[in-house]
Motif scaffolding. Structure first.
Motif, mmCIF file in Angstrom:
data_model
loop_
_atom_site.group_PDB
_atom_site.id
_atom_site.type_symbol
_atom_site.label_atom_id
_atom_site.label_comp_id
_atom_site.label_asym_id
_atom_site.label_seq_id
_atom_site.Cartn_x
_atom_site.Cartn_y
_atom_site.Cartn_z
ATOM 1 N N LEU A 145 -8.983 84.706 76.488
ATOM 2 C CA LEU A 145 -9.887 83.544 76.564
ATOM 3 C C LEU A 145 -9.095 82.235 76.596
ATOM 4 C CD1 LEU A 145 -12.682 84.605 74.019
ATOM 5 C CD2 LEU A 145 -12.868 84.541 76.514
ATOM 6 N N ASP A 146 -8.058 82.150 75.771
ATOM 7 C CA ASP A 146 -7.283 80.899 75.702
ATOM 8 C C ASP A 146 -6.523 80.634 77.005
ATOM 9 O OD1 ASP A 146 -8.169 80.652 73.089
ATOM 10 O OD2 ASP A 146 -6.290 81.319 72.169
ATOM 11 N N SER A 147 -6.118 81.701 77.691
ATOM 12 C CA SER A 147 -5.315 81.528 78.917
ATOM 13 C C SER A 147 -6.177 81.344 80.153
ATOM 14 C CB SER A 147 -4.418 82.748 79.150
ATOM 15 O OG SER A 147 -3.705 83.041 78.003
ATOM 16 N N THR A 148 -7.445 81.741 80.078
ATOM 17 C CA THR A 148 -8.262 81.704 81.293
ATOM 18 C C THR A 148 -9.353 80.633 81.250
ATOM 19 O OG1 THR A 148 -9.693 83.417 80.367
ATOM 20 C CG2 THR A 148 -7.928 84.156 81.842
ATOM 21 N N ARG A 149 -9.453 79.906 80.138
ATOM 22 C CA ARG A 149 -10.516 78.895 80.071
ATOM 23 C C ARG A 149 -10.221 77.763 81.067
ATOM 24 N NH1 ARG A 149 -8.401 77.224 74.240
ATOM 25 N NH2 ARG A 149 -6.762 75.812 74.870
ATOM 26 N N LYS A 150 -11.299 77.041 81.418
ATOM 27 C CA LYS A 150 -11.186 75.953 82.397
ATOM 28 C C LYS A 150 -10.435 74.763 81.822
ATOM 29 C CE LYS A 150 -14.914 75.590 85.729
ATOM 30 N NZ LYS A 150 -16.342 75.446 85.556
ATOM 31 N N GLU A 151 -10.831 74.389 80.598
ATOM 32 C CA GLU A 151 -10.314 73.176 79.972
ATOM 33 C C GLU A 151 -8.995 73.472 79.244
ATOM 34 O OE1 GLU A 151 -12.382 70.382 80.189
ATOM 35 O OE2 GLU A 151 -11.108 69.052 79.015
ATOM 36 N N SER A 152 -7.942 72.823 79.672
ATOM 37 C CA SER A 152 -6.593 72.965 79.087
ATOM 38 C C SER A 152 -6.261 74.382 78.598
ATOM 39 C CB SER A 152 -6.358 71.946 77.979
ATOM 40 O OG SER A 152 -7.394 71.904 77.043
ATOM 41 N N PRO A 153 -6.138 75.313 79.546
ATOM 42 C CA PRO A 153 -5.787 76.682 79.143
ATOM 43 C C PRO A 153 -4.350 76.766 78.610
ATOM 44 C CG PRO A 153 -5.668 76.456 81.523
ATOM 45 C CD PRO A 153 -6.230 75.158 81.001
ATOM 46 N N LEU A 154 -4.085 77.851 77.891
ATOM 47 C CA LEU A 154 -2.712 78.103 77.437
ATOM 48 C C LEU A 154 -1.860 78.427 78.657
ATOM 49 C CD1 LEU A 154 -0.482 78.848 75.346
ATOM 50 C CD2 LEU A 154 -1.462 81.138 75.299
ATOM 51 N N ILE A 155 -0.860 77.579 78.908
ATOM 52 C CA ILE A 155 0.063 77.868 80.009
ATOM 53 C C ILE A 155 1.491 77.681 79.507
ATOM 54 C CG2 ILE A 155 -1.397 77.313 82.017
ATOM 55 C CD1 ILE A 155 0.079 74.504 81.960
#
Ligand code: C5P
Length: 223
Positions: free
Chosen positions: A183-193
């Motif tokens: 969820l954290d890597s695929t969210r629209k708003e500031s994803p984990l990258i």
């Protein structure tokens, strides 16, 4: 010596907080646990039955939320929500299971990011989270991306919870952290990258002491 901003991002339960805390103490910096802020918002939303699809409710709730960090008598950092320590409550699995949904809401992110920027404006901070090097402080002098094998992470998390008397099954913990990573890597708003200028630390085979030492060496080089 010039103080800098150290941004530590990465996957759930890979040792970011313990490393950041240890490095901050050694460098005489302030440690800011941004995950705790999202967890505190999640707890408030849970307690006040805030609907995640009602923008007005969310805005009003965010206006009513005050989060700060205090130290207890032994120097341990406490997350304080509207004057009350929620340090233990926000670490529980029911919060961990909900936090990635809450932290994906744009209003929540904007409110937290604004607060985090204020907290770091004087530098001399080690801030850990998911979007610190990419969004909160894209000009941070040192950016670190931490990760570790999910099975190793789940074992560490289980031991941590057990120490606090929280007996959770290994499978539930592993599932929670894999789901949060997704969820954290695929969210629209500031994803984990993983930003290109980040130093990557894989903690699968490292001790906490080695992780802290490495961050301090990198900080020294970046100062
Ligand atoms: O770091 P911790 O695991 O306590 O973070 C809890 C959750 O808060 C993460 O899974 C993520 O959903 C959210 N978070 C975030 N951005 C940050 C820090 C945490 O979205 N900077």
């Amino acid at each position: 010596m010039n103080k800098i901003i150290i941004a530590i991002d990465g996957h759930s339960s890979c040792g970011k907080s313990s490393t950041a805390k240890g490095a901050a103490s050694r460098l005489d910096y302030t440690y800011i646990d941004t995950g705790a802020m999202y967890r505190a918002v999640t707890l408030y939303f849970h307690n006040h039955h805030i609907s995640l699809s009602n923008d007005k409710e969310i805005e009003e709730a965010l206006d009513a939320i005050d989060i700060e960090f205090r130290k207890d008598k032994l120097g341990k950092s406490l997350t304080v929500l509207n004057g009350v320590s929620v340090e233990n409550e926000i670490r529980k699995l029911y919060i961990a299971n909900k936090v990635s949904e809450v932290s994906a809401l744009p209003q929540v992110r904007h409110a937290m990011v604004a607060q985090q920027r204020k907290m770091g404006q004087k530098k001399g901070v080690v801030m850990d989270g998911r979007d610190i090097g990419s969004v909160v402080f894209p000009d941070a002098e040192l950016k670190i991306f931490m990760t570790a094998d999910p099975v190793v992470r789940a074992h560490r998390r289980q031991a941590e919870l057990m120490e606090k008397g929280d007996l959770m099954s290994f499978e539930d913990i592993l599932e929670n952290l894999k789901k949060r990573d997704y969820l954290d890597s695929t969210r629209k708003e500031s994803p984990l990258i993983q930003v290109p200028d980040a130093e990557i630390i894989d903690t699968s085979h490292m001790t906490l002491e080695e992780q802290i030492e490495l961050v301090c060496i990198l900080a020294d080089e970046a100062t």
